[in-house]
Write a protein that holds these residues in place. Structure first.
Motif, PDB file in Angstrom:
ATOM      1  N   ILE A 193      18.214   3.548 -13.773  1.00 49.15           N
ATOM      2  CA  ILE A 193      16.713   3.295 -12.991  1.00 49.15           C
ATOM      3  C   ILE A 193      16.951   3.941 -11.605  1.00 49.15           C
ATOM      4  O   ILE A 193      15.500   4.577 -11.367  1.00 49.15           O
ATOM      5  N   SER A 194      17.816   3.783 -10.826  1.00 48.72           N
ATOM      6  CA  SER A 194      17.679   4.558  -9.693  1.00 48.72           C
ATOM      7  C   SER A 194      17.506   5.975  -9.591  1.00 48.72           C
ATOM      8  O   SER A 194      16.817   6.569  -8.781  1.00 48.72           O
ATOM      9  N   GLU A 195      18.178   6.588 -10.511  1.00 53.53           N
ATOM     10  CA  GLU A 195      17.890   8.050 -10.847  1.00 53.53           C
ATOM     11  C   GLU A 195      16.528   8.460 -11.361  1.00 53.53           C
ATOM     12  O   GLU A 195      16.252   9.527 -10.651  1.00 53.53           O
ATOM     13  N   LEU A 196      16.209   7.757 -12.221  1.00 54.23           N
ATOM     14  CA  LEU A 196      14.962   8.117 -12.842  1.00 54.23           C
ATOM     15  C   LEU A 196      13.665   7.936 -11.805  1.00 54.23           C
ATOM     16  O   LEU A 196      12.848   8.693 -12.097  1.00 54.23           O
ATOM     17  N   ILE A 197      13.768   6.869 -11.053  1.00 54.38           N
ATOM     18  CA  ILE A 197      12.866   6.712 -10.047  1.00 54.38           C
ATOM     19  C   ILE A 197      12.571   7.892  -9.250  1.00 54.38           C
ATOM     20  O   ILE A 197      11.471   8.522  -8.970  1.00 54.38           O
ATOM     21  N   THR A 198      13.839   8.370  -8.781  1.00 55.05           N
ATOM     22  CA  THR A 198      13.944   9.822  -7.900  1.00 55.05           C
ATOM     23  C   THR A 198      13.167  10.722  -8.772  1.00 55.05           C
ATOM     24  O   THR A 198      12.477  11.528  -8.146  1.00 55.05           O
ATOM     25  N   ASP A 199      13.566  10.960  -9.950  1.00 49.64           N
ATOM     26  CA  ASP A 199      13.232  12.325 -10.816  1.00 49.64           C
ATOM     27  C   ASP A 199      11.826  12.073 -11.214  1.00 49.64           C
ATOM     28  O   ASP A 199      10.954  12.907 -10.887  1.00 49.64           O
ATOM     29  N   ILE A 200      11.279  10.714 -11.545  1.00 52.48           N
ATOM     30  CA  ILE A 200       9.944  10.765 -11.953  1.00 52.48           C
ATOM     31  C   ILE A 200       8.883  10.860 -10.830  1.00 52.48           C
ATOM     32  O   ILE A 200       7.934  11.675 -10.732  1.00 52.48           O
ATOM     33  N   HIS A 201       9.374  10.245  -9.509  1.00 58.29           N
ATOM     34  CA  HIS A 201       8.509  10.692  -8.371  1.00 58.29           C
ATOM     35  C   HIS A 201       8.321  11.978  -8.108  1.00 58.29           C
ATOM     36  O   HIS A 201       7.294  12.490  -7.617  1.00 58.29           O
ATOM     37  N   ALA A 202       9.607  12.786  -8.079  1.00 55.35           N
ATOM     38  CA  ALA A 202       9.797  14.141  -7.733  1.00 55.35           C
ATOM     39  C   ALA A 202       8.723  14.897  -8.785  1.00 55.35           C
ATOM     40  O   ALA A 202       8.108  15.748  -8.018  1.00 55.35           O
ATOM     41  N   ASN A 203       8.687  14.626  -9.977  1.00 57.58           N
ATOM     42  CA  ASN A 203       7.964  15.465 -10.949  1.00 57.58           C
ATOM     43  C   ASN A 203       6.440  14.837 -11.184  1.00 57.58           C
ATOM     44  O   ASN A 203       5.676  15.761 -11.556  1.00 57.58           O
ATOM     45  N   CYS A 204       6.333  13.742 -11.139  1.00 51.36           N
ATOM     46  CA  CYS A 204       4.883  13.063 -11.391  1.00 51.36           C
ATOM     47  C   CYS A 204       4.074  12.641 -10.282  1.00 51.36           C
ATOM     48  O   CYS A 204       3.288  11.973 -10.207  1.00 51.36           O
ATOM     49  N   SER A 205       4.336  12.706  -9.149  1.00 53.37           N
ATOM     50  CA  SER A 205       3.806  12.315  -7.803  1.00 53.37           C
ATOM     51  C   SER A 205       2.455  12.516  -7.722  1.00 53.37           C
ATOM     52  O   SER A 205       1.652  11.683  -7.150  1.00 53.37           O
ATOM     53  N   SER A 206       1.826  13.729  -8.355  1.00 45.76           N
ATOM     54  CA  SER A 206       0.481  14.146  -8.164  1.00 45.76           C
ATOM     55  C   SER A 206      -0.265  13.175  -9.072  1.00 45.76           C
ATOM     56  O   SER A 206      -1.487  13.139  -8.870  1.00 45.76           O
ATOM     57  N   HIS A 207       0.165  12.468 -10.022  1.00 42.61           N
ATOM     58  CA  HIS A 207      -0.281  11.652 -11.125  1.00 42.61           C
ATOM     59  C   HIS A 207      -0.207  10.026 -10.526  1.00 42.61           C
ATOM     60  O   HIS A 207      -0.896   9.345 -11.261  1.00 42.61           O
ATOM     61  N   LEU A 208       0.582   9.785  -9.469  1.00 44.41           N
ATOM     62  CA  LEU A 208       0.646   8.291  -9.053  1.00 44.41           C
ATOM     63  C   LEU A 208       0.181   7.646  -7.585  1.00 44.41           C
ATOM     64  O   LEU A 208      -0.248   8.640  -6.951  1.00 44.41           O
ATOM     65  N   THR A 209      -0.108   6.628  -7.699  1.00 44.06           N
ATOM     66  CA  THR A 209      -0.726   5.718  -6.650  1.00 44.06           C
ATOM     67  C   THR A 209       0.517   5.885  -5.465  1.00 44.06           C
ATOM     68  O   THR A 209       1.571   5.791  -5.963  1.00 44.06           O
ATOM     69  N   SER A 210      -0.071   5.431  -4.464  1.00 46.78           N
ATOM     70  CA  SER A 210       0.958   5.540  -3.177  1.00 46.78           C
ATOM     71  C   SER A 210       1.684   4.108  -3.446  1.00 46.78           C
ATOM     72  O   SER A 210       3.116   3.985  -2.976  1.00 46.78           O
ATOM     73  N   ASN A 211       1.449   3.057  -4.175  1.00 44.23           N
ATOM     74  CA  ASN A 211       2.234   1.975  -4.315  1.00 44.23           C
ATOM     75  C   ASN A 211       3.200   1.856  -5.823  1.00 44.23           C
ATOM     76  O   ASN A 211       3.798   1.070  -6.150  1.00 44.23           O
ATOM     77  N   SER A 212       3.261   3.150  -6.256  1.00 44.89           N
ATOM     78  CA  SER A 212       4.283   3.347  -7.499  1.00 44.89           C
ATOM     79  C   SER A 212       5.605   3.501  -6.904  1.00 44.89           C
ATOM     80  O   SER A 212       5.801   3.994  -5.595  1.00 44.89           O
ATOM     81  N   ALA A 213       6.751   3.116  -7.618  1.00 37.71           N
ATOM     82  CA  ALA A 213       8.136   3.344  -7.379  1.00 37.71           C
ATOM     83  C   ALA A 213       8.543   4.762  -7.060  1.00 37.71           C
ATOM     84  O   ALA A 213       7.942   5.744  -7.544  1.00 37.71           O
ATOM     85  N   SER A 214       8.850   4.901  -5.613  1.00 34.93           N
ATOM     86  CA  SER A 214       9.325   6.161  -5.162  1.00 34.93           C
ATOM     87  C   SER A 214      10.726   6.443  -4.703  1.00 34.93           C
ATOM     88  O   SER A 214      11.232   7.491  -4.198  1.00 34.93           O
ATOM     89  N   SER A 215      11.512   5.296  -4.575  1.00 33.94           N
ATOM     90  CA  SER A 215      12.954   5.144  -4.209  1.00 33.94           C
ATOM     91  C   SER A 215      13.602   4.067  -4.953  1.00 33.94           C
ATOM     92  O   SER A 215      12.975   3.374  -5.507  1.00 33.94           O
TER      93      SER A 215
END
Length: 318
Positions: A193-215
């Motif tokens: 989970i720790s790794e995937l949060i970093t990767d998802i935030h890096a790749n998909c942040s343009s589709h996410l709200t600011s309260n989504s997991a980011s770290s």
């Protein structure tokens, strides 16, 4: 139909949370890998479709971490290829006598069926199976009888807070669309989970709200009784031999409670399929695998089996 991909990744290593946690009762029964028969239920077709690029490029980490798994120190590597060699878990270790390893990146995609994604094994449920990716399958917690009992057996692999689990206790993180009300959640061990949060935030942040997991600090311990906890009927996709799940809040796939072979309920209309594609693809290429420390992935090479699963997944969204 668009099939997103990731180009070469940065080698910068993000901060990671340590694994482990509370000591729920652990699994540890001996036995050999099961090859239960049957077929996984097919995924129902949703009514939404998406277009455009789902991934945004050179972000994330390929740095390995080291962990003692089944008595040996092994590397756990995002974007790695996995361990093609099969081992027998030695005496004195949990699940001694079962097999571990043998699966690679091209085999990480399962379906919406709990127990999917085991190479050469069909049928739902995870009882008495080996560990093709070394990690233990998810446990959903809670209690249920009848045809749903296969989802809730904690006797074999322990409670969600079992710190003997490779990668640490089960954790979850939420990601909310900035264009619809869609909320997706991932569930897996702490390291993953720790790794995937970093990767998802890096790749998909343009589709996410600011309260989504980011770290990694955004993750919370999985508690099946929590009102917002991911549930088996909300699973959109299992990965890595049912050791990782991607869920959608509000999705109610009642097929998981019916007899095996019941067709999955289609995904609801109006969901953010662009974000779903981005998260699904990112998990597929980035989910950490054991003993792949020397391999770095640029443009992902899913192989024939992995490509078939990707094509089937996105066809079901159209």
């Amino acid at each position: 139909m668009f099939l997103p991909f990731i180009s070469r990744r940065s080698s910068k290593r993000p901060n990671k949370r340590a694994g482990g946690g509370g000591g729920g009762r652990g699994g540890g029964s001996s036995g050999s890998s099961s090859s239960s028969k049957g077929s996984s239920s097919s995924s129902g077709k949703g009514s939404s479709s998406s277009s455009g690029s789902a991934l945004s490029g050179n972000k994330g980490s390929t740095a390995s971490t080291s962990s003692t798994i089944y008595g040996s120190s092994r590397s756990i590597t995002p974007y790695g290829n996995g361990a093609a060699k099969v081992i027998t878990i030695p005496s004195g270790q949990l699940f001694s006598g079962r097999t571990a390893g043998g699966a690679t990146r091209s085999q990480v995609f399962g379906t919406r069926t709990y127990g999917s994604g085991y190479p050469s094994i069909s049928g739902r449920g995870v009882a008495n199976r080996g560990f093709p990716f070394f990690f233990w399958p998810l446990v959903w917690g809670g209690a249920a009888g009848g045809t749903a009992s296969y989802l809730h057996d904690e006797n074999e692999y322990g409670l969600p807070d079992n710190s003997s689990r490779p990668g640490g206790i089960l954790m979850t993180a939420a990601f909310q669309s900035n264009s619809t009300s869609s909320i997706f959640r991932i569930l897996s061990d702490n390291t993953t989970i720790s790794e995937l949060i970093t990767d998802i935030h890096a790749n998909c942040s343009s589709h996410l709200t600011s309260n989504s997991a980011s770290s990694p600090s955004s993750a919370i311990s999985y508690n099946s009784s929590a009102s917002d906890a991911p549930k088996p009927e909300q699973v959109v996709q299992y990965f890595r031999a049912s050791t990782v799940s991607l869920t959608l809040d509000g999705y109610n796939n009642t097929a998981v409670f019916d007899s095996e072979g019941t067709a999955d309920i289609p995904l609801p209309s109006g969901i953010d399929t662009t974000l779903l594609e981005c998260m699904n693809s990112t998990i597929g290429v980035a989910v950490p695998l054991v003993d792949a420390g020397s391999i770095r992935w640029g443009t992902p090479s899913y192989g024939v089996i992995g490509l078939v699963w990707i094509v089937m997944f996105f066809m079901n969204l159209s």
